[in-house]
Design a protein around this motif. Sequence first.
Motif, PDB file in Angstrom:
ATOM      1  N   PRO A   1       9.123  40.332  85.105  1.00 13.34           N
ATOM      2  CA  PRO A   1       9.095  39.936  83.685  1.00 13.34           C
ATOM      3  C   PRO A   1       8.071  40.713  82.872  1.00 13.34           C
ATOM      4  N   GLU A   2       6.954  41.104  83.505  1.00 14.92           N
ATOM      5  CA  GLU A   2       5.948  41.900  82.800  1.00 14.92           C
ATOM      6  C   GLU A   2       6.484  43.297  82.497  1.00 14.92           C
ATOM      7  N   LEU A   3       7.269  43.856  83.403  1.00 19.31           N
ATOM      8  CA  LEU A   3       7.876  45.161  83.143  1.00 19.31           C
ATOM      9  C   LEU A   3       8.918  45.063  82.032  1.00 19.31           C
ATOM     10  N   VAL A   4       9.675  43.975  82.048  1.00 21.81           N
ATOM     11  CA  VAL A   4      10.685  43.775  81.010  1.00 21.81           C
ATOM     12  C   VAL A   4      10.012  43.652  79.643  1.00 21.81           C
ATOM     13  N   LYS A   5       8.907  42.914  79.570  1.00 20.21           N
ATOM     14  CA  LYS A   5       8.171  42.786  78.307  1.00 20.21           C
ATOM     15  C   LYS A   5       7.762  44.146  77.759  1.00 20.21           C
ATOM     16  N   ARG A   6       7.443  45.054  78.678  1.00 16.23           N
ATOM     17  CA  ARG A   6       6.951  46.369  78.276  1.00 16.23           C
ATOM     18  C   ARG A   6       8.084  47.370  78.051  1.00 16.23           C
ATOM     19  N   GLY A   7       9.309  46.905  78.198  1.00 17.32           N
ATOM     20  CA  GLY A   7      10.454  47.772  77.985  1.00 17.32           C
ATOM     21  C   GLY A   7      10.600  48.862  79.021  1.00 17.32           C
ATOM     22  N   ALA A   8      10.055  48.642  80.217  1.00 16.08           N
ATOM     23  CA  ALA A   8      10.058  49.668  81.254  1.00 16.08           C
ATOM     24  C   ALA A   8      11.387  49.693  82.002  1.00 16.08           C
ATOM     25  N   GLU A   9      11.842  50.889  82.339  1.00 17.06           N
ATOM     26  CA  GLU A   9      13.025  51.063  83.169  1.00 17.06           C
ATOM     27  C   GLU A   9      12.566  51.108  84.625  1.00 17.06           C
ATOM     28  N   PHE A  10      13.211  50.316  85.489  1.00 17.48           N
ATOM     29  CA  PHE A  10      12.773  50.285  86.880  1.00 17.48           C
ATOM     30  C   PHE A  10      13.964  50.069  87.813  1.00 17.48           C
ATOM     31  N   LEU A  11      13.773  50.492  89.051  1.00 26.16           N
ATOM     32  CA  LEU A  11      14.738  50.289  90.126  1.00 26.16           C
ATOM     33  C   LEU A  11      14.027  49.566  91.258  1.00 26.16           C
ATOM     34  N   TRP A  12      14.589  48.443  91.683  1.00 25.99           N
ATOM     35  CA  TRP A  12      14.054  47.672  92.807  1.00 25.99           C
ATOM     36  C   TRP A  12      14.946  47.965  94.010  1.00 25.99           C
ATOM     37  N   TRP A  13      14.391  48.659  94.988  1.00 25.77           N
ATOM     38  CA  TRP A  13      15.165  49.070  96.157  1.00 25.77           C
ATOM     39  C   TRP A  13      14.393  48.773  97.436  1.00 25.77           C
ATOM     40  N   ASP A  14      15.088  48.214  98.413  1.00 24.95           N
ATOM     41  CA  ASP A  14      14.491  47.974  99.726  1.00 24.95           C
ATOM     42  C   ASP A  14      14.938  49.074 100.679  1.00 24.95           C
ATOM     43  N   PRO A  15      14.012  49.934 101.158  1.00 24.10           N
ATOM     44  CA  PRO A  15      14.387  50.976 102.103  1.00 24.10           C
ATOM     45  C   PRO A  15      14.979  50.450 103.403  1.00 24.10           C
ATOM     46  N   GLY A  16      14.855  49.123 103.634  1.00 29.06           N
ATOM     47  CA  GLY A  16      15.518  48.539 104.787  1.00 29.06           C
ATOM     48  C   GLY A  16      17.032  48.709 104.727  1.00 29.06           C
ATOM     49  N   GLY A  17      17.555  49.005 103.539  1.00 27.19           N
ATOM     50  CA  GLY A  17      18.988  49.244 103.403  1.00 27.19           C
ATOM     51  C   GLY A  17      19.420  50.639 103.808  1.00 27.19           C
ATOM     52  N   TYR A  18      18.449  51.481 104.233  1.00 24.75           N
ATOM     53  CA  TYR A  18      18.767  52.850 104.655  1.00 24.75           C
ATOM     54  C   TYR A  18      18.715  52.925 106.176  1.00 24.75           C
ATOM     55  N   PRO A  19      19.731  53.461 106.823  1.00 27.29           N
ATOM     56  CA  PRO A  19      20.940  54.094 106.271  1.00 27.29           C
ATOM     57  C   PRO A  19      22.155  53.174 106.164  1.00 27.29           C
ATOM     58  N   ALA A  20      21.949  51.870 106.372  1.00 31.82           N
ATOM     59  CA  ALA A  20      23.096  50.965 106.422  1.00 31.82           C
ATOM     60  C   ALA A  20      23.843  50.885 105.099  1.00 31.82           C
TER      61      ALA A  20
ATOM     62  N   ILE B   1       5.681  54.720  91.802  1.00 32.04           N
ATOM     63  CA  ILE B   1       6.357  54.059  92.916  1.00 32.04           C
ATOM     64  C   ILE B   1       5.438  52.973  93.454  1.00 32.04           C
ATOM     65  N   TRP B   2       5.928  51.732  93.433  1.00 30.94           N
ATOM     66  CA  TRP B   2       5.176  50.592  93.955  1.00 30.94           C
ATOM     67  C   TRP B   2       5.659  50.340  95.379  1.00 30.94           C
ATOM     68  N   ASN B   3       4.843  50.721  96.335  1.00 24.91           N
ATOM     69  CA  ASN B   3       5.160  50.563  97.757  1.00 24.91           C
ATOM     70  C   ASN B   3       4.706  49.177  98.180  1.00 24.91           C
ATOM     71  N   ARG B   4       5.498  48.190  97.818  1.00 24.78           N
ATOM     72  CA  ARG B   4       5.061  46.805  97.912  1.00 24.78           C
ATOM     73  C   ARG B   4       5.275  46.202  99.320  1.00 24.78           C
ATOM     74  N   HIS B   5       6.486  45.919  99.705  1.00 23.03           N
ATOM     75  CA  HIS B   5       6.714  45.298 101.022  1.00 23.03           C
ATOM     76  C   HIS B   5       8.132  45.598 101.498  1.00 23.03           C
ATOM     77  N   PRO B   6       8.436  46.875 101.755  1.00 24.14           N
ATOM     78  CA  PRO B   6       9.787  47.212 102.220  1.00 24.14           C
ATOM     79  C   PRO B   6      10.020  46.706 103.640  1.00 24.14           C
ATOM     80  N   THR B   7      11.260  46.392 103.950  1.00 23.10           N
ATOM     81  CA  THR B   7      11.604  45.992 105.311  1.00 23.10           C
ATOM     82  C   THR B   7      11.938  47.233 106.131  1.00 23.10           C
ATOM     83  N   HIS B   8      12.125  47.023 107.430  1.00 20.68           N
ATOM     84  CA  HIS B   8      12.390  48.136 108.332  1.00 20.68           C
ATOM     85  C   HIS B   8      13.823  48.638 108.165  1.00 20.68           C
ATOM     86  N   SER B   9      14.002  49.922 108.441  1.00 25.21           N
ATOM     87  CA  SER B   9      15.328  50.523 108.343  1.00 25.21           C
ATOM     88  C   SER B   9      16.332  49.805 109.240  1.00 25.21           C
TER      89      SER B   9
END
Length: 329
Positions: free
Chosen positions: A18-37, A69-77
């Motif tokens: 919500p803080e990013l939305v307030k600031r009008g920021a464009e962002f992508l939320w992606w979990d690298p655990g989805g790679y390569p599946a 890039i926010w390297n927050r808490h990605p799951t395992h591949s």
Amino acid sequence: MILILSDENDDSVRMVVPELVKRGAEFLWWDPGGYPARTTMSSRLTGGSWRHTLRIDGRAYDCSRFTAIWNRHPTHSQAPEPVTDANHRKYVEKLATILLRGWEHTVESRWLPARTMDILRTQNKLVNLGVAAGLGFATPDTLVTNDAEKLIPFWEETGGELIAKEVEFVEFRIDGEDHSHYTTPVTRRRLTDRHRLALSPAILQRYVDKAIELRITVVGDRVFAAEIHSQGSRATRIDYRHYEQTFSTYAIHRLPRDVEERCLRLTAALGLHYGCIDMIVTPEGEYVYLEINPAGQWGWIETATGLPIAAAIADWLVAADPVQVRTLP
């Protein structure tokens, strides 16, 4: 564009979105655990540098566009579902992890707190305790060992005021049951079990008396300190993670200027733009450093104290791309 690397169920990310939305920021939320599946990644070496493209849900993303890039808490591949053999899955997932680390290293961007290899390096207590001591922090007398013969002399040296910690907080399973080790006093009776040190190394430290404990969250050049009043209950006196939400209370803490500046120097020396520092304030008012977690949790601190950590994270993420972001009303 901001890239967030984390589990899709991460509550901390939900607090920042919500803080990013307030600031009008464009962002992508992606979990690298989805790679390569569920994700494809293509890396082309051309013109003397790598060009990376992610394809997620049918859309392609040029990784050179990621300003932070926010390297927050990605799951395992995870291997694709058709890979059913356990050994084959392990092989595919190991290769994917290797490639992801190479991808991280070759994507030029601002990283919060840092790339994964730097997080792993700096969260190692031998590393961050040594750096902290070199910067002038008071630190407990510490011995890291798997030599059982070292225990009794160190225990005697501390007058029996000794605690044992894991090298890192790691959950594990024995006979189908979950286990984890918390900070534990080393009593005289426990000395008879000292042979167990040979099975796994441990961190041994002189016990430090506590008036309060501190959780200090550093975001860029901003420092947020919270008091944890853990000494009111036997359940949290040694390690507040025991029943912390049940027995501990919290408050905002005003750090002395020199301690605040030393916290900033610590994250800078470790190459981090974020970190959660655990400290003790003794009954005599001395500030004693325990550790830093480069990817530590902060949501519960914001909820308990109102410290604007989510907003600070959003500010740091959008700072590199001011043209793309509108000013808050």
